[in-house]
Design an enzyme around this catalytic site. Structure first.
Site, PDB file in Angstrom:
ATOM      1  N   TYR A 132     -12.597  -1.595  -4.101  1.00 39.93           N
ATOM      2  CA  TYR A 132     -13.205  -1.763  -2.126  1.00 39.93           C
ATOM      3  C   TYR A 132     -14.970  -1.787  -2.122  1.00 39.93           C
ATOM      4  CZ  TYR A 132      -8.285  -1.845  -0.316  1.00 39.93           C
ATOM      5  OH  TYR A 132      -7.461  -2.241   0.400  1.00 39.93           O
ATOM      6  N   LYS A 144       0.804  -1.434  -0.263  1.00 37.44           N
ATOM      7  CA  LYS A 144      -0.015   0.052   0.473  1.00 37.44           C
ATOM      8  C   LYS A 144       0.384   1.214   0.645  1.00 37.44           C
ATOM      9  CE  LYS A 144      -4.229  -1.826   2.001  1.00 37.44           C
ATOM     10  NZ  LYS A 144      -5.323  -1.716   3.218  1.00 37.44           N
ATOM     11  N   ASN A 146      -2.190   0.133   7.096  1.00 36.21           N
ATOM     12  CA  ASN A 146      -1.904  -0.584   7.139  1.00 36.21           C
ATOM     13  C   ASN A 146      -0.569  -1.769   6.579  1.00 36.21           C
ATOM     14  OD1 ASN A 146      -3.596  -1.777   5.356  1.00 36.21           O
ATOM     15  ND2 ASN A 146      -5.143  -2.722   7.232  1.00 36.21           N
ATOM     16  N   HIS A 171      -2.059  -5.498   1.714  1.00 38.65           N
ATOM     17  CA  HIS A 171      -3.886  -5.875   1.909  1.00 38.65           C
ATOM     18  C   HIS A 171      -4.082  -7.159   1.691  1.00 38.65           C
ATOM     19  CE1 HIS A 171      -7.794  -6.927   0.259  1.00 38.65           C
ATOM     20  NE2 HIS A 171      -6.914  -7.304  -0.910  1.00 38.65           N
ATOM     21  N   GLU A 204      -9.829 -11.050  -7.670  1.00 35.17           N
ATOM     22  CA  GLU A 204      -9.108  -9.770  -6.689  1.00 35.17           C
ATOM     23  C   GLU A 204      -8.054  -9.695  -8.398  1.00 35.17           C
ATOM     24  OE1 GLU A 204      -7.941  -9.682  -2.660  1.00 35.17           O
ATOM     25  OE2 GLU A 204     -10.206  -8.534  -2.353  1.00 35.17           O
TER      26      GLU A 204
HETATM   27  P1  CMP Z   1      -7.441  -4.472   4.020  1.00 28.96           P
HETATM   28  O1  CMP Z   1      -7.534  -5.670   3.924  1.00 28.96           O
HETATM   29  O2  CMP Z   1      -7.014  -3.418   2.235  1.00 28.96           O
HETATM   30  O3  CMP Z   1      -9.168  -4.482   2.860  1.00 28.96           O
HETATM   31  C1  CMP Z   1     -10.133  -3.468   4.017  1.00 28.96           C
HETATM   32  C2  CMP Z   1      -8.945  -1.900   4.343  1.00 28.96           C
HETATM   33  O4  CMP Z   1     -10.377  -1.071   4.961  1.00 28.96           O
HETATM   34  C3  CMP Z   1      -8.538  -2.741   5.508  1.00 28.96           C
HETATM   35  O5  CMP Z   1      -7.286  -3.671   5.272  1.00 28.96           O
HETATM   36  C4  CMP Z   1      -7.804  -1.273   6.326  1.00 28.96           C
HETATM   37  O6  CMP Z   1      -6.587  -1.022   5.752  1.00 28.96           O
HETATM   38  C5  CMP Z   1      -9.189  -0.706   6.265  1.00 28.96           C
HETATM   39  N1  CMP Z   1     -10.088  -0.553   6.765  1.00 28.96           N
HETATM   40  C6  CMP Z   1     -10.378  -1.235   8.332  1.00 28.96           C
HETATM   41  N2  CMP Z   1     -11.036  -0.865   8.817  1.00 28.96           N
HETATM   42  C7  CMP Z   1     -10.772   1.025   8.789  1.00 28.96           C
HETATM   43  C8  CMP Z   1     -11.106   1.620   9.717  1.00 28.96           C
HETATM   44  N3  CMP Z   1     -11.472   1.839  10.799  1.00 28.96           N
HETATM   45  N4  CMP Z   1     -11.102   3.189   9.705  1.00 28.96           N
HETATM   46  C9  CMP Z   1     -10.489   3.067   8.183  1.00 28.96           C
HETATM   47  N5  CMP Z   1      -9.513   1.957   7.547  1.00 28.96           N
HETATM   48  C10 CMP Z   1     -10.002   0.926   7.548  1.00 28.96           C
END
Ligand code: CMP
Length: 140
Positions: A51, A11, A114, A117, A128
């Protein structure tokens, strides 16, 4: 255990900090093989489509803006039980809950930023992978 594929995104928080190689090394050390990889700058349309399952969540706008903020690296990973293997090395979505030795424990900044993904099922992995790659771009 069968050799399967999963989909991964390195990311914007990671590409911005020049962590593409460090994250990929952790994936490879976990027994995953990178069989396709490209660095792209996601459009709004791509990020919203990818998403779409989260479109009613309060963080959707923030998530889409973040995914468009810097380049990402989309990858296809192959290995035994690849979906689970990848999720194990990624760690929990919220880095505060991630186990030691995981990518998110090591590098993630927050639940939003984070670092990686990873697909949550083989069914979603296929969807995906197809979203970002043509079959002839995947070389196992
Ligand atoms: P990902 O695995 O990419 O799938 C969905 C994403 O939404 C997740 O990782 C997080 O990065 C994001 N996400 C989930 N919960 C929150 C939150 N409370 N606030 C901001 N981003 C979120």
């Amino acid at each position: 255990m069968a050799v399967t594929r999963t989909f991964s995104i390195i990311k914007p928080d990671a590409t911005k900090r020049n962590l593409t190689g460090a994250v990929t090394k952790m994936l490879e050390d976990a027994g995953l093989r990178v069989v396709a990889s490209k660095r792209i700058h996601m459009s709004r349309e791509q990020a919203e489509g990818f998403y779409a399952v989260h479109k009613d969540r309060p963080f959707f706008g923030e998530l889409v803006d973040f995914m468009m903020s810097e380049p990402v690296v989309v990858q296809v990973l192959e290995g035994e039980d690849a979906v689970k293997r990848n999720r194990d090395i990624m760690g929990a979505t919220n880095p505060a809950e991630a186990d030691d030795g995981t990518i998110r424990k090591e590098y993630a900044l927050s639940i939003g930023e984070n670092t990686v993904h990873g697909s949550d099922s083989e069914e979603n992995a296929k969807i995906e992978i197809d979203y970002f790659f043509d079959e002839d771009e995947i070389v196992g």
